[in-house]
Design a protein around this motif. Structure first.
Motif, mmCIF file in Angstrom:
data_model
loop_
_atom_site.group_PDB
_atom_site.id
_atom_site.type_symbol
_atom_site.label_atom_id
_atom_site.label_comp_id
_atom_site.label_asym_id
_atom_site.label_seq_id
_atom_site.Cartn_x
_atom_site.Cartn_y
_atom_site.Cartn_z
ATOM 1 N N ASP A 154 0.833 -1.210 0.000
ATOM 2 C CA ASP A 154 0.000 0.000 0.000
ATOM 3 C C ASP A 154 0.865 1.257 0.000
ATOM 4 O O ASP A 154 0.563 2.238 -0.684
ATOM 5 C CB ASP A 154 -0.930 0.016 1.213
ATOM 6 C CG ASP A 154 -2.090 -0.952 1.080
ATOM 7 O OD1 ASP A 154 -2.336 -1.454 -0.040
ATOM 8 O OD2 ASP A 154 -2.762 -1.205 2.104
ATOM 9 N N ALA A 155 1.955 1.219 0.749
ATOM 10 C CA ALA A 155 2.860 2.369 0.801
ATOM 11 C C ALA A 155 3.514 2.604 -0.558
ATOM 12 O O ALA A 155 3.637 3.750 -1.016
ATOM 13 C CB ALA A 155 3.925 2.153 1.877
ATOM 14 N N MET A 183 6.953 10.116 2.778
ATOM 15 C CA MET A 183 5.817 9.234 3.054
ATOM 16 C C MET A 183 5.170 9.618 4.378
ATOM 17 O O MET A 183 5.863 9.931 5.340
ATOM 18 C CB MET A 183 6.276 7.783 3.092
ATOM 19 C CG MET A 183 6.766 7.350 1.734
ATOM 20 S SD MET A 183 6.915 5.606 1.509
ATOM 21 C CE MET A 183 5.282 5.066 1.700
ATOM 22 N N ALA A 203 1.451 6.530 -7.000
ATOM 23 C CA ALA A 203 0.269 7.308 -7.399
ATOM 24 C C ALA A 203 0.445 8.796 -7.111
ATOM 25 O O ALA A 203 0.009 9.637 -7.891
ATOM 26 C CB ALA A 203 -0.973 6.782 -6.681
ATOM 27 N N GLY A 204 1.098 9.107 -6.000
ATOM 28 C CA GLY A 204 1.258 10.507 -5.614
ATOM 29 C C GLY A 204 2.490 11.166 -6.185
ATOM 30 O O GLY A 204 2.621 12.389 -6.149
ATOM 31 N N ARG A 224 2.293 1.708 -3.510
ATOM 32 C CA ARG A 224 1.257 2.218 -4.422
ATOM 33 C C ARG A 224 0.975 3.690 -4.162
ATOM 34 O O ARG A 224 0.783 4.470 -5.086
ATOM 35 C CB ARG A 224 -0.023 1.402 -4.265
ATOM 36 C CG ARG A 224 0.091 0.044 -4.902
ATOM 37 C CD ARG A 224 -1.239 -0.629 -5.095
ATOM 38 N NE ARG A 224 -2.188 -0.362 -4.032
ATOM 39 C CZ ARG A 224 -2.851 -1.282 -3.371
ATOM 40 N NH1 ARG A 224 -2.684 -2.544 -3.647
ATOM 41 N NH2 ARG A 224 -3.696 -0.948 -2.426
ATOM 42 N N TYR A 225 0.950 4.100 -2.897
ATOM 43 C CA TYR A 225 0.732 5.503 -2.548
ATOM 44 C C TYR A 225 1.860 6.366 -3.111
ATOM 45 O O TYR A 225 1.620 7.433 -3.665
ATOM 46 C CB TYR A 225 0.661 5.648 -1.028
ATOM 47 C CG TYR A 225 0.430 7.060 -0.561
ATOM 48 C CD1 TYR A 225 -0.855 7.573 -0.474
ATOM 49 C CD2 TYR A 225 1.489 7.878 -0.209
ATOM 50 C CE1 TYR A 225 -1.077 8.860 -0.043
ATOM 51 C CE2 TYR A 225 1.281 9.169 0.220
ATOM 52 C CZ TYR A 225 -0.007 9.659 0.302
ATOM 53 O OH TYR A 225 -0.211 10.939 0.722
ATOM 54 N N PHE A 283 2.143 5.121 7.207
ATOM 55 C CA PHE A 283 2.791 3.985 6.580
ATOM 56 C C PHE A 283 4.018 3.578 7.388
ATOM 57 O O PHE A 283 4.503 4.346 8.210
ATOM 58 C CB PHE A 283 3.210 4.329 5.147
ATOM 59 C CG PHE A 283 2.052 4.520 4.224
ATOM 60 C CD1 PHE A 283 1.239 3.457 3.879
ATOM 61 C CD2 PHE A 283 1.769 5.761 3.694
ATOM 62 C CE1 PHE A 283 0.162 3.619 3.023
ATOM 63 C CE2 PHE A 283 0.699 5.941 2.840
ATOM 64 C CZ PHE A 283 -0.107 4.868 2.507
#
Length: 71
Positions: free
Chosen positions: A21-22, A36, A28-29, A24-25, A40
């Motif tokens: 998830d981290a 971060m 995406a960002g 992907r974040y 996360f």
């Protein structure tokens, strides 16, 4: 503080889901590793997981969503 019931050496307290998830974040960002959010796992742990994943070429085995035709 570690809340995981069985932390592993590789992921520590963060599970693979949190690490993915981290990543992907981050993608995406378009942010840097050190930017971060605190929600996360530590950026260094996420980066180390990503590098191991990349070296194993695991990203090549992740299925991609099928492309859509039309709107």
């Amino acid at each position: 503080m570690c809340t995981a019931t069985r932390p592993t050496i590789r992921t520590g307290c963060a599970g693979h889901r949190q690490l993915l998830d981290a990543i992907r974040y981050l993608v995406a960002g378009g942010i840097s590793w050190r930017a971060m959010p605190a929600d996360f796992p530590d950026w260094g742990r996420v980066y180390a997981f990503f590098r191991r994943w990349q070296r194993a070429r695991a990203d090549r085995r992740v299925p991609r969503p099928a492309a859509r035709d039309g709107p």
